[in-house]
Enzyme design. Sequence first.
Site, PDB file in Angstrom:
ATOM      1  N   SER A  68       1.100  -1.293   0.023  1.00  0.00           N
ATOM      2  CA  SER A  68       0.456   0.198  -0.396  1.00  0.00           C
ATOM      3  C   SER A  68       0.961   1.717  -0.305  1.00  0.00           C
ATOM      4  O   SER A  68       1.493   1.750  -0.811  1.00  0.00           O
ATOM      5  CB  SER A  68      -0.346  -0.395   0.878  1.00  0.00           C
ATOM      6  OG  SER A  68      -1.994   1.071   1.107  1.00  0.00           O
ATOM      7  N   ASP A 282      -3.249   6.237  -2.652  1.00  0.00           N
ATOM      8  CA  ASP A 282      -1.413   5.254  -2.150  1.00  0.00           C
ATOM      9  C   ASP A 282      -1.501   4.158  -3.290  1.00  0.00           C
ATOM     10  O   ASP A 282      -2.376   4.379  -4.318  1.00  0.00           O
ATOM     11  CB  ASP A 282      -2.292   5.190  -1.045  1.00  0.00           C
ATOM     12  CG  ASP A 282      -3.200   3.959  -0.923  1.00  0.00           C
ATOM     13  OD1 ASP A 282      -4.322   3.700  -1.712  1.00  0.00           O
ATOM     14  OD2 ASP A 282      -2.952   3.620   1.076  1.00  0.00           O
ATOM     15  N   ASP A 284      -2.100   0.725  -3.100  1.00  0.00           N
ATOM     16  CA  ASP A 284      -2.944   0.260  -4.091  1.00  0.00           C
ATOM     17  C   ASP A 284      -3.888   0.875  -3.762  1.00  0.00           C
ATOM     18  O   ASP A 284      -5.287   0.162  -3.578  1.00  0.00           O
ATOM     19  CB  ASP A 284      -2.752  -0.930  -2.997  1.00  0.00           C
ATOM     20  CG  ASP A 284      -3.382  -0.148  -1.793  1.00  0.00           C
ATOM     21  OD1 ASP A 284      -3.716   0.495  -0.788  1.00  0.00           O
ATOM     22  OD2 ASP A 284      -3.228  -1.548  -0.864  1.00  0.00           O
ATOM     23  N   ASP A 286      -6.159   2.789  -1.007  1.00  0.00           N
ATOM     24  CA  ASP A 286      -7.284   2.436  -0.764  1.00  0.00           C
ATOM     25  C   ASP A 286      -7.736   3.952  -0.140  1.00  0.00           C
ATOM     26  O   ASP A 286      -7.958   4.059   1.043  1.00  0.00           O
ATOM     27  CB  ASP A 286      -7.402   1.231   0.029  1.00  0.00           C
ATOM     28  CG  ASP A 286      -5.961   0.950   1.280  1.00  0.00           C
ATOM     29  OD1 ASP A 286      -5.304   1.355   0.352  1.00  0.00           O
ATOM     30  OD2 ASP A 286      -5.647  -0.479   1.284  1.00  0.00           O
ATOM     31  N   ALA A 377      -8.115   9.682   9.352  1.00  0.00           N
ATOM     32  CA  ALA A 377      -7.587  10.699   8.964  1.00  0.00           C
ATOM     33  C   ALA A 377      -6.421  11.094   7.819  1.00  0.00           C
ATOM     34  O   ALA A 377      -6.275  12.140   7.095  1.00  0.00           O
ATOM     35  CB  ALA A 377      -7.249  11.732   9.997  1.00  0.00           C
ATOM     36  N   ARG A 501       2.807   6.089  19.092  1.00  0.00           N
ATOM     37  CA  ARG A 501       1.980   4.576  18.795  1.00  0.00           C
ATOM     38  C   ARG A 501       2.932   4.067  17.710  1.00  0.00           C
ATOM     39  O   ARG A 501       3.719   5.011  17.091  1.00  0.00           O
ATOM     40  CB  ARG A 501       1.060   4.601  18.300  1.00  0.00           C
ATOM     41  CG  ARG A 501       0.155   5.243  17.320  1.00  0.00           C
ATOM     42  CD  ARG A 501      -1.021   4.839  16.704  1.00  0.00           C
ATOM     43  NE  ARG A 501      -1.102   3.776  16.235  1.00  0.00           N
ATOM     44  CZ  ARG A 501      -0.930   3.102  15.480  1.00  0.00           C
ATOM     45  NH1 ARG A 501      -0.551   4.003  13.734  1.00  0.00           N
ATOM     46  NH2 ARG A 501      -1.098   1.971  14.414  1.00  0.00           N
ATOM     47  N   PRO A 502       3.458   2.425  17.898  1.00  0.00           N
ATOM     48  CA  PRO A 502       3.902   1.644  17.302  1.00  0.00           C
ATOM     49  C   PRO A 502       2.805   1.393  15.777  1.00  0.00           C
ATOM     50  O   PRO A 502       1.799   1.366  16.045  1.00  0.00           O
ATOM     51  CB  PRO A 502       4.084   0.811  17.750  1.00  0.00           C
ATOM     52  CG  PRO A 502       3.862   0.618  18.649  1.00  0.00           C
ATOM     53  CD  PRO A 502       2.527   1.504  19.098  1.00  0.00           C
ATOM     54  N   THR A 505       2.560  -1.094  10.554  1.00  0.00           N
ATOM     55  CA  THR A 505       3.383  -0.885   8.926  1.00  0.00           C
ATOM     56  C   THR A 505       4.501  -1.422   8.791  1.00  0.00           C
ATOM     57  O   THR A 505       5.186  -1.711   7.494  1.00  0.00           O
ATOM     58  CB  THR A 505       1.656  -0.385   7.768  1.00  0.00           C
ATOM     59  OG1 THR A 505       2.590   0.777   8.106  1.00  0.00           O
ATOM     60  CG2 THR A 505       0.868  -0.328   7.834  1.00  0.00           C
ATOM     61  N   ARG A 510       5.193   6.210  15.704  1.00  0.00           N
ATOM     62  CA  ARG A 510       4.362   7.486  15.299  1.00  0.00           C
ATOM     63  C   ARG A 510       3.881   8.200  16.078  1.00  0.00           C
ATOM     64  O   ARG A 510       4.206   7.907  17.120  1.00  0.00           O
ATOM     65  CB  ARG A 510       3.286   6.866  14.432  1.00  0.00           C
ATOM     66  CG  ARG A 510       3.418   6.504  13.253  1.00  0.00           C
ATOM     67  CD  ARG A 510       1.859   6.429  12.440  1.00  0.00           C
ATOM     68  NE  ARG A 510       2.177   4.686  11.065  1.00  0.00           N
ATOM     69  CZ  ARG A 510       2.782   5.174  10.086  1.00  0.00           C
ATOM     70  NH1 ARG A 510       3.623   5.845   9.871  1.00  0.00           N
ATOM     71  NH2 ARG A 510       2.734   4.275   9.545  1.00  0.00           N
TER      72      ARG A 510
HETATM   73  C1  G16 Z   1      -2.726   0.602   6.586  1.00  0.00           C
HETATM   74  C2  G16 Z   1      -3.961   0.314   7.294  1.00  0.00           C
HETATM   75  C3  G16 Z   1      -4.758   1.439   7.963  1.00  0.00           C
HETATM   76  C4  G16 Z   1      -4.211   2.384   8.548  1.00  0.00           C
HETATM   77  C5  G16 Z   1      -2.033   2.477   8.157  1.00  0.00           C
HETATM   78  C6  G16 Z   1      -1.568   3.014   8.770  1.00  0.00           C
HETATM   79  O1  G16 Z   1      -3.233   1.241   5.396  1.00  0.00           O
HETATM   80  O2  G16 Z   1      -5.244   0.249   6.434  1.00  0.00           O
HETATM   81  O3  G16 Z   1      -5.589   1.380   8.678  1.00  0.00           O
HETATM   82  O4  G16 Z   1      -4.011   3.620   8.913  1.00  0.00           O
HETATM   83  O5  G16 Z   1      -2.026   1.493   7.112  1.00  0.00           O
HETATM   84  O6  G16 Z   1      -1.192   1.694  10.224  1.00  0.00           O
HETATM   85  P1  G16 Z   1       0.079   1.998  11.451  1.00  0.00           P
HETATM   86  O7  G16 Z   1       0.498   4.070  11.593  1.00  0.00           O
HETATM   87  O8  G16 Z   1       0.204   1.055  12.176  1.00  0.00           O
HETATM   88  O9  G16 Z   1       1.471   2.037  10.562  1.00  0.00           O
HETATM   89  P2  G16 Z   1      -2.446   0.793   3.709  1.00  0.00           P
HETATM   90  O10 G16 Z   1      -2.935   2.506   3.168  1.00  0.00           O
HETATM   91  O11 G16 Z   1      -1.215   1.538   4.289  1.00  0.00           O
HETATM   92  O12 G16 Z   1      -2.172  -0.277   3.814  1.00  0.00           O
END
Ligand code: G16
Length: 547
Positions: A68, A282, A284, A286, A377, A501-502, A505, A510
């Site tokens: 993504s 983004d 992919d 979404d 957001a 928060r950690p 992805t 963050r």
């Molecule tokens: C994914 C999740 C989202 C999340 C984002 C960031 O988005 O589907 O719900 O907000 O990761 O998550 P984190 O802050 O835990 O890294 P995407 O667009 O990367 O699939």
Amino acid sequence: MASLPLDAIVHLSDLHPKPEGKTFGYGTAGFRTTGNILGSVLFRVGLLASLRSKKFDGKTIGVMVTASHNPEGDNGVKLVDPRGEMLETSWETYATSLANAATTSKLVDELRHIVAVAKIDLSKPSRVLYARDTRPSGAALVQCLEDGLRAMGAQRRNEGVTTTPILHYLVRCVNTKGTRDEYGDDNEEGYYDKLSNAFKKLMAKPPPPLIMDCANGVGAIAAQKLNEHIGSILQLKLYNIATTTSGVLNNGCGADYVKTTQRLPPSLHGVLKPGERGCSLDGDADRLMYFYLDEENNFGMLDGDKIAALVSSFIVDLVKNAGLDKQIEVGVVQTAYANGSSTRYLEKRVPVRCVPTGVKHLHHAAEHFSIGVYFEANGHGTVLFSPSTLDLLRTHEPSTPAQETAIKQLLALSELINQTVGDALSDMLLVEVVLAHRAFTAVEWDSLYTDLPNRLVKVVVPSRQKFITTDAERRLVEPKEVQARIDALVRKYDGGRAFVRPSGTEDVVRIYAEATLRPQVDELASRLSGVVYDFEGDQSKRPKEYL
Ligand code: G16
């Protein structure tokens, strides 16, 4: 009693050994890390997807190979449940234990454990539908996945290169085919037809063309196809569509770039003119972020919070106009990242809930409302219509022509909006419908409320697992001293709010900070970065911008 096809599993598993010393975790949206070390994970996800399908008596499970918004060198994989929703959380543990089995023999032990604990009847068929985004590592990873599916004897359906939301759509279509919940034709064309037919019902006259930044990802391909279906009403002018050029995916463009830098992608300078609106997808497709230049050439960002505000108030009005406001409760779900001003704006109008980051959490919370609007957001979200709400809309006898029109519009919205997951293209059509009905320019939309100045930054630490949160991720339980320092700092800033928060992805922590004045928020974010870095980071490499 059927048993696991061990010969095939052992033979193929040995071709995809787990990299030594690497621990994989099923995070916010599946497994995500550097693409070239994911082969064993993909193989094992193939095994798990087959078991999940057997658990559902052969219903089709989806697998999406994508990272993504992450950089091009990363990749990832996530499973999709039969209704097109994210994998049930209890199975994430199985995914993680399979991915981390050190050897083939330990992998077989884990598989046996899952079959026993989850009570899987191995004689059932298994069916898996999968796709990937445009990342260079995707094709090889799909082959690893296919080995896993082959080992389990699963029926395979390869959808090639497509967007994450289309994959979710297809899974739901296949599993509802021929039932009263039939969702649509189970092919890409069905997706474009469904969206464009609903869009045409809702749009009276063409708006000005829309500039779309496709992040050089798979959204470029999908947006081109969508353009062929809706071009007579809304013309999409596509930019950042270099899906085969190395190194450009999500690089200096895309929804994450716009949200984190709060700037126009450099490639759109001189393209977007004062008074025009544009949007970014983004990697992919979404997530969706809108923006504009006002007549003085000032950049304005319209993020997921602004989309939630625009859309929820429109739906609330339609429900009232339909005479159904006693029966239909519209609610909004956000995360801690929602701007404080957006929450205050929404709370005056609808019930609002706050849940941890991740569409999987927002989606389930939104299902508790008759119509649940959820947006992070960062631009990831959708609107869910509950089955009983759809029944009511289909059967209710309107008393006036105005009520009849509102009901028709609500039903068309339920077709326009992807009911399985956040979908940038479907959300873009939704935003365009609301702007047209409200006769809003982007500036008018932005003036619904004024964002508090905010900053979203990431800090690279050796072990983000040490950061443990509570209260919908708004506070740290561990490390306690970091939370104490955050509290002390936030108190010093007017209108201060912050949390750490950690990421689930990326290998980062963050930091989100908000305050009444822009220079203050920048300073707060910088101090917080320093606090996090001091706890974990290598002091000799401490970035000088961390105060
Ligand atoms: C994914 C999740 C989202 C999340 C984002 C960031 O988005 O589907 O719900 O907000 O990761 O998550 P984190 O802050 O835990 O890294 P995407 O667009 O990367 O699939």
